[in-house]
Design an enzyme around this catalytic site. Structure first.
Site, PDB file in Angstrom:
ATOM      1  N   ASP A  67     -25.435   1.397  76.853  1.00  0.00           N
ATOM      2  CA  ASP A  67     -24.089   1.379  76.279  1.00  0.00           C
ATOM      3  C   ASP A  67     -23.076   2.070  77.174  1.00  0.00           C
ATOM      4  O   ASP A  67     -21.990   1.543  77.433  1.00  0.00           O
ATOM      5  CB  ASP A  67     -24.093   2.026  74.894  1.00  0.00           C
ATOM      6  CG  ASP A  67     -24.765   1.139  73.839  1.00  0.00           C
ATOM      7  OD1 ASP A  67     -25.283   0.083  74.214  1.00  0.00           O
ATOM      8  OD2 ASP A  67     -24.759   1.517  72.658  1.00  0.00           O
TER       9      ASP A  67
ATOM     10  N   ARG B  96     -21.155  18.409  70.156  1.00  0.00           N
ATOM     11  CA  ARG B  96     -19.976  17.646  70.563  1.00  0.00           C
ATOM     12  C   ARG B  96     -18.849  18.505  71.126  1.00  0.00           C
ATOM     13  O   ARG B  96     -18.224  18.115  72.121  1.00  0.00           O
ATOM     14  CB  ARG B  96     -19.470  16.785  69.405  1.00  0.00           C
ATOM     15  CG  ARG B  96     -20.434  15.693  68.932  1.00  0.00           C
ATOM     16  CD  ARG B  96     -21.362  15.214  69.978  1.00  0.00           C
ATOM     17  NE  ARG B  96     -22.138  14.040  69.609  1.00  0.00           N
ATOM     18  CZ  ARG B  96     -23.249  13.679  70.224  1.00  0.00           C
ATOM     19  NH1 ARG B  96     -23.706  14.427  71.228  1.00  0.00           N
ATOM     20  NH2 ARG B  96     -23.899  12.603  69.875  1.00  0.00           N
TER      21      ARG B  96
ATOM     22  N   ASP C 111     -18.979  11.044  65.396  1.00  0.00           N
ATOM     23  CA  ASP C 111     -18.873  11.589  66.751  1.00  0.00           C
ATOM     24  C   ASP C 111     -17.527  11.306  67.405  1.00  0.00           C
ATOM     25  O   ASP C 111     -16.999  12.140  68.143  1.00  0.00           O
ATOM     26  CB  ASP C 111     -20.011  11.064  67.633  1.00  0.00           C
ATOM     27  CG  ASP C 111     -21.300  11.837  67.407  1.00  0.00           C
ATOM     28  OD1 ASP C 111     -21.228  12.948  66.850  1.00  0.00           O
ATOM     29  OD2 ASP C 111     -22.372  11.338  67.784  1.00  0.00           O
TER      30      ASP C 111
ATOM     31  N   SER D 122     -31.503   4.185  66.455  1.00  0.00           N
ATOM     32  CA  SER D 122     -30.717   4.888  67.464  1.00  0.00           C
ATOM     33  C   SER D 122     -31.064   6.371  67.431  1.00  0.00           C
ATOM     34  O   SER D 122     -31.214   6.957  66.355  1.00  0.00           O
ATOM     35  CB  SER D 122     -29.225   4.687  67.169  1.00  0.00           C
ATOM     36  OG  SER D 122     -28.443   5.508  68.006  1.00  0.00           O
TER      37      SER D 122
END
Length: 411
Positions: free
Chosen positions: A23, A103, A132, A186
């Site tokens: 990705d 993050r 996110d 995922s």
């Protein structure tokens, strides 16, 4: 250019949060073709357990103008994970915030690298459905209000796995064989946890298959003999395991190994995303689960009741701020100052028993203890506590209840 992206002046140089996976590799090429801009890649080692040199080779092959690969494990645990654990933070009572807390550090470095590189934008691979994107961008704007953010998943028309594969093939982006089919789920991982979502996990009525778990054995397959681990704290932070002083990241690594061996720290959760939908995630936080139990254990004897109860009352708000991406907000920093003040005397050692999926405090001791055996003993306390004092205490606390009851009985 996609019409949805036209509101933003085209960036000249972008710093991309880059994993080396399919990705973000597609995003790298898409940024180059869509905006005709330079792309600098940034890959953070947060303890995800993957070899990162392949990401460097892939970024070089795809024409990144500069490549940053940084080991941030110690900073991650010392400056983000440990402060959060001082609060005993759990989102919705269960989730140890493993993805959420990573993050702000990634965003911090994206913004710093953008400044060093003279880049006018940053980019990430988060989708438009999840948390996110919010976390990355709120953190970035808090650190640099002028920064541009490119979020390809909200802009491009590559909305399916088939279109992504076609784009990759058109631009000679290498595709792992297992990526040509549908990925079963995922995964996001760092030193604190693994997070698995999507595909085979999307139906919350179906139990997660055992192959989803990567860091822990099934509790029923864990050793039949319990294992004791002693964790020493100073001012609320773990500093040693079984008497051996260790760095923050080393401590979490060791606790992951011990917890995972005993099947500790598995969580299957349907949570409320900030964006409004519910999602099902399967999390493994073996070391964090042991650490939370031990921290609670040392607070039991070192933290005053009033301070501890106040701290517990603000914990859900603190946890929600982190989950929702407000690490760099003034309210999180205000709560952190209160939490850190509470930890001044939270020092000592806790013994935790690991057995078949559980981590249980069995002993705790500290030079800073507030526990007074002299006062609490069932034997003769030699006058340390006058039990007759309790009579007046009860009568004063009962007064308003008596008055209420007397009024209600009249009615």
């Amino acid at each position: 250019m996609d019409a949805r992206a036209s509101h933003m002046t085209a960036p000249k140089k972008v710093v991309l949060a880059y994993s080396g996976g399919l990705d973000t590799s597609i995003i790298l090429k898409w940024l180059q073709t869509e905006y005709d801009c330079e792309v600098v890649t940034f890959t953070a080692d947060l303890g995800q357990g993957e070899e990162l040199e392949p990401a460097r080779k892939k970024a070089e092959m795809m024409g990144a103008s500069n490549i940053y690969i940084e080991d941030l494990r110690e900073e991650f645990v010392r400056d983000f994970v440990f402060p959060m654990f001082r609060a005993n933070a759990l989102y919705e009572g269960l989730y140890l915030l493993g993805t959420s807390i990573a993050r702000p550090l990634i965003s911090k470095r994206l913004v710093e690298i953008a400044e060093a590189e003279g880049a006018d934008a940053i980019s990430h691979g988060a989708t438009g459905k999840g948390n996110d994107q919010i976390r990355f961008e709120l953190a970035a704007y808090a650190l640099n209000p002028e920064i541009k953010v490119v979020a390809p998943w909200r802009e491009w028309d590559l909305g399916s796995r088939t279109k992504l594969i076609e784009f990759a093939e058109k631009h000679q982006i290498p595709i792992a064989k297992d990526k040509r089919g549908e990925a079963p789920f995922s995964v996001d991982a760092n030193l604190l946890h693994t997070s698995s979502e999507g595909k085979v996990l999307e139906d919350p009525a179906e139990e997660a298959p055992e192959y989803v778990y990567q860091r822990s054995v099934a509790p029923e397959d864990a050793p039949d003999t319990p294992e004791m681990v002693e964790i020493t704290f100073e001012r609320g932070d773990a500093v040693a395991i079984n008497g051996e002083m260790m760095s923050p990241a080393t401590i979490l690594t060791k606790l992951n190994e011990l917890g995972g061996k005993h099947g500790v720290g598995r969580l299957d959760l349907v949570e409320n995303r900030f964006i409004g939908m519910k999602s099902r995630g399967v999390y493994e936080t073996p070391g964090g689960t042991v650490l939370l139990e031990a921290h609670r254990g040392i607070e039991q004897i070192t933290l005053d009741a009033g301070a501890g109860h106040l701290k517990d009352s603000i914990m859900p708000q603190y946890a929600e701020l982190i989950y929702n991406g407000f690490w760099f907000s003034p309210e999180r920093e205000m709560l952190q100052a209160l939490i850190d003040k509470s930890q001044e005397h939270v020092s000592g050692t806790v013994r935790v028993k690991l057995y078949k999926g559980s981590a249980t405090t069995v002993a705790r001791w500290s030079d800073q203890t507030l526990y007074s055996e002299e006062h609490v003993t069932f034997e003769d306390d030699m006058g340390a506590y006058d039990q007759t004092d309790a009579q007046g205490f009860i009568q004063l606390n009962a007064l308003r209840l008596k008055l209420l009851s007397a009024r209600n009985r009249k009615g």
